[in-house]
Design an enzyme around this catalytic site. Structure first.
Site, short mmCIF file in Angstrom:
data_model
loop_
_atom_site.label_atom_id
_atom_site.label_comp_id
_atom_site.label_asym_id
_atom_site.label_seq_id
_atom_site.Cartn_x
_atom_site.Cartn_y
_atom_site.Cartn_z
N ASP A 65 -20.91 185.55 12.20
CA ASP A 65 -20.29 186.63 12.98
C ASP A 65 -18.88 186.23 13.41
OD1 ASP A 65 -19.92 188.88 14.57
OD2 ASP A 65 -20.98 188.02 16.28
N GLY A 81 -17.41 176.84 12.39
CA GLY A 81 -18.65 177.41 11.86
C GLY A 81 -18.73 177.37 10.34
N1 SAM Z 1 -22.00 185.98 17.78
C1 SAM Z 1 -21.55 186.30 19.13
C2 SAM Z 1 -22.48 187.34 19.71
O1 SAM Z 1 -23.02 188.17 18.97
O2 SAM Z 1 -22.70 187.30 20.92
C3 SAM Z 1 -20.13 186.81 19.14
C4 SAM Z 1 -19.17 185.94 18.41
S1 SAM Z 1 -17.51 186.50 18.39
C5 SAM Z 1 -17.54 187.88 17.36
C6 SAM Z 1 -16.78 185.28 17.37
C7 SAM Z 1 -16.70 183.90 18.01
O3 SAM Z 1 -16.30 182.96 17.00
C8 SAM Z 1 -15.69 183.76 19.13
O4 SAM Z 1 -16.34 183.25 20.27
C9 SAM Z 1 -14.66 182.74 18.61
O5 SAM Z 1 -14.16 181.87 19.62
C10 SAM Z 1 -15.49 181.99 17.62
N2 SAM Z 1 -14.76 181.33 16.50
C11 SAM Z 1 -13.57 181.67 15.95
N3 SAM Z 1 -13.33 180.91 14.86
C12 SAM Z 1 -14.40 180.08 14.73
C13 SAM Z 1 -14.77 179.09 13.78
N4 SAM Z 1 -13.98 178.78 12.74
N5 SAM Z 1 -15.95 178.46 13.94
C14 SAM Z 1 -16.77 178.76 14.99
N6 SAM Z 1 -16.47 179.68 15.91
C15 SAM Z 1 -15.32 180.35 15.78
#
Ligand code: SAM
Length: 282
Positions: free
Chosen positions: A165, A145
């Protein structure tokens, strides 16, 4: 990447995040022109609250379940309706499913609007793709991300919102956000950015807020919700959303919504909520 959002889906933090997200989208819809929402850490999009993960923590019971049981009235009720209607739409009988941020967004888009949802975890990205299969308005990308804050900005619509997030698994996640939004804002100064963050350690959060303020981007609105008093050991007792380029109505909307969220989601008398400008509006 050990973080699994399924343990936390529908908790108080999701409620604040998704209520704010829905208000930001509602504002974008005031103009006919198309917009894009870019969700940099999207998760899987839909959560089963009867799953082992959600059942183990039961966090949704003191989050979305409380809000549905005690619906707001008056202006707060009107402002929360778009978000809660998405949740109710998934649960016509009883609460068993909770929408993640991409699904909250998607259900609020018009036909001309678009969603880019980014997720790095391969299994979560696959589930996310399956949840949005065949949807021409949504693009799912398995990607880091933080890279999206470069390559994917500005979107061709030139209107819209970036939701940031991350899971806060790494100790330097707060610094990564500050650097990431600085870069993103240089590429797309006109976009709105909504950053969710946990409130566990007060000094770490203050440093983060100062780091955002030091970017000297005018008009950063900080929205804060705590559900209990801080404990002797650091624990999640609240969360915030820092908004760059917030709609001018957001501060007043939050003044209507936040007291209801703080009252409904409170776990003890340390609960509270409010907004603060980290930088003055220009
Ligand atoms: N935004 C979602 C919601 O409100 O339903 C929840 C997201 S959760 C807090 C964070 C997510 O980021 C997880 O699914 C994780 O696998 C993912 N993640 C972790 N590192 C990441 C990265 N560098 N880029 C994208 N996604 C990532």
């Amino acid at each position: 990447m050990n973080y699994r959002h399924a343990f936390h889906a529908g908790n108080f933090a999701d409620v604040l995040k998704h209520a704010v997200l829905a208000r930001l989208i509602d504002y974008l819809k005031r103009k006919e022109a198309a917009f894009r929402v870019i969700d940099t850490h999207a998760g899987v999009g839909l959560y089963d609250l009867s799953s082992t993960e959600a059942g183990r923590t039961g966090e949704w019971e003191t989050g979305i379940a409380r809000l549905l049981d005690a619906p707001a009235t008056g202006r707060a009720g009107e402002l929360l309706a778009p978000y809660l209607d998405v949740v109710r739409g998934l649960n016509p009988d009883r609460l068993t499913l909770y929408p993640g941020s991409p699904l909250v967004t998607r259900r609020l888009l018009r036909v001309q609007d678009r969603l880019t949802a980014i997720e790095l975890h391969p299994a979560d990205a696959a589930l996310l793709k399956a949840n949005f299969a065949g949807d021409f308005q949504t693009r799912i990308i398995e990607l880091d991300g933080w890279l999206a804050l470069g390559a994917h900005l500005p979107p061709k619509e030139r209107r819209g919102l970036v939701l940031i997030d991350p899971p806060f698994e790494k100790p330097d996640e707060f610094d990564t956000i500050v650097k990431g939004v600085a870069k993103a804002h240089r590429r797309w100064p006109g976009g709105t950015y909504a950053i969710w963050y946990p409130i566990k350690k007060v000094d770490e959060v203050e440093r983060f807020r100062k780091g955002l303020a030091a970017l000297a981007i005018p008009g950063i609105l900080d929205i804060r919700l705590t559900i209990r008093a801080p404990g002797p050991e650091p624990r999640l007792h609240g969360c915030g959303m820092a908004i760059l380029n917030p709609p001018y109505v957001l501060e007043a909307e939050m003044a209507d919504i936040l007291p209801h969220l703080a009252n409904t989601l409170a776990l003890d008398d340390g609960a509270g909520a409010g907004t603060v400008w980290l930088t003055a509006a220009s």
